[in-house]
Design an enzyme around this catalytic site. Structure first.
Site, mmCIF file in Angstrom:
data_model
loop_
_atom_site.group_PDB
_atom_site.id
_atom_site.type_symbol
_atom_site.label_atom_id
_atom_site.label_comp_id
_atom_site.label_asym_id
_atom_site.label_seq_id
_atom_site.Cartn_x
_atom_site.Cartn_y
_atom_site.Cartn_z
ATOM 1 N N PHE A 58 0.803 -1.226 0.000
ATOM 2 C CA PHE A 58 0.000 0.000 0.000
ATOM 3 C C PHE A 58 0.838 1.280 0.000
ATOM 4 O O PHE A 58 0.279 2.377 -0.010
ATOM 5 C CB PHE A 58 -0.959 0.019 1.201
ATOM 6 C CG PHE A 58 -0.283 -0.022 2.551
ATOM 7 C CD1 PHE A 58 0.240 1.128 3.128
ATOM 8 C CD2 PHE A 58 -0.176 -1.221 3.240
ATOM 9 C CE1 PHE A 58 0.861 1.091 4.370
ATOM 10 C CE2 PHE A 58 0.443 -1.272 4.494
ATOM 11 C CZ PHE A 58 0.970 -0.108 5.051
ATOM 12 N N ARG A 86 -5.919 7.319 19.313
ATOM 13 C CA ARG A 86 -6.070 6.110 18.500
ATOM 14 C C ARG A 86 -7.454 5.492 18.713
ATOM 15 O O ARG A 86 -8.058 4.959 17.786
ATOM 16 C CB ARG A 86 -4.944 5.120 18.799
ATOM 17 C CG ARG A 86 -3.589 5.708 18.341
ATOM 18 C CD ARG A 86 -2.478 4.731 18.329
ATOM 19 N NE ARG A 86 -2.664 3.673 17.348
ATOM 20 C CZ ARG A 86 -2.488 3.798 16.031
ATOM 21 N NH1 ARG A 86 -2.162 4.960 15.511
ATOM 22 N NH2 ARG A 86 -2.654 2.770 15.234
ATOM 23 N N THR A 92 -8.261 1.240 11.401
ATOM 24 C CA THR A 92 -7.717 1.725 10.132
ATOM 25 C C THR A 92 -8.700 1.502 8.991
ATOM 26 O O THR A 92 -8.902 2.381 8.152
ATOM 27 C CB THR A 92 -6.379 1.016 9.826
ATOM 28 O OG1 THR A 92 -5.479 1.252 10.910
ATOM 29 C CG2 THR A 92 -5.767 1.521 8.540
ATOM 30 N N ARG A 103 -13.122 7.565 11.978
ATOM 31 C CA ARG A 103 -13.156 6.736 10.765
ATOM 32 C C ARG A 103 -14.504 6.053 10.585
ATOM 33 O O ARG A 103 -14.986 5.922 9.464
ATOM 34 C CB ARG A 103 -12.023 5.719 10.805
ATOM 35 C CG ARG A 103 -10.654 6.368 10.634
ATOM 36 C CD ARG A 103 -9.547 5.368 10.788
ATOM 37 N NE ARG A 103 -8.241 5.940 10.507
ATOM 38 C CZ ARG A 103 -7.124 5.516 11.072
ATOM 39 N NH1 ARG A 103 -7.151 4.512 11.941
ATOM 40 N NH2 ARG A 103 -5.968 6.079 10.767
ATOM 41 N N HIS A 116 -4.424 10.300 10.566
ATOM 42 C CA HIS A 116 -3.252 9.552 11.028
ATOM 43 C C HIS A 116 -3.008 9.969 12.464
ATOM 44 O O HIS A 116 -3.191 11.138 12.816
ATOM 45 C CB HIS A 116 -2.014 9.900 10.189
ATOM 46 C CG HIS A 116 -0.734 9.432 10.819
ATOM 47 N ND1 HIS A 116 -0.217 8.179 10.598
ATOM 48 C CD2 HIS A 116 0.107 10.045 11.697
ATOM 49 C CE1 HIS A 116 0.899 8.047 11.309
ATOM 50 N NE2 HIS A 116 1.119 9.169 11.978
#
Length: 143
Positions: A58, A86, A92, A103, A116
């Protein structure tokens, strides 16, 4: 423990004009945005920042995405800032991210996953220094 961590609002956040909404998630968690700036990463900067992933499949798509438009880099501060950020970022892969996370609520796919965040104290220090000079960080306390 009071910590600092780096946050990057990725090009999809800036392009979709949702930085304010993402910042609300950060601030509502109790973290403080102590400094931020918008910048356009060069290919060299993006490759250097993500060099730990150079051997991953990636890597090239990630670099191309990160240079596709402006990003907002931020230093967040608070109790256990690294793990807390986090947690509010979410997984992710947004398909695996819980609702109520950045997210989970905003990311379009695993490539355009909004944010990020540093994953350790050592990386937080390195990543903050990558984007912010000592002068910028010291001048936070001067008027």
């Amino acid at each position: 423990m009071l910590e600092r961590t780096l946050s990057i609002l990725k090009p999809d956040v800036v392009k979709r004009n949702i930085a304010g909404q993402v910042n609300s998630y950060i601030e509502n968690s109790g973290l403080k945005i102590i400094i931020q700036k918008m910048c356009l990463l060069t290919r060299y900067q993006a490759e250097k920042f993500y060099e730990i992933h150079k051997s991953q499949v990636f890597f090239v798509p990630l670099i191309n995405f990160m240079i596709s438009g402006p990003v907002v880099v931020q230093v967040l501060e608070g109790e256990n800032a690294i793990s807390l950020y986090r947690e509010i970022m979410g997984a992710t892969d947004p398909k695996k991210a819980n609702s109520g996370t950045i997210r989970g609520d905003f990311a379009e796919n695993i490539d355009a996953n909004c944010v990020h965040g540093s994953d350790s104290l050592e990386n937080a220090i390195r990543e903050i220094r990558f984007f912010f000079s000592e002068y910028e960080l010291l001048s936070l306390y001067e008027c």
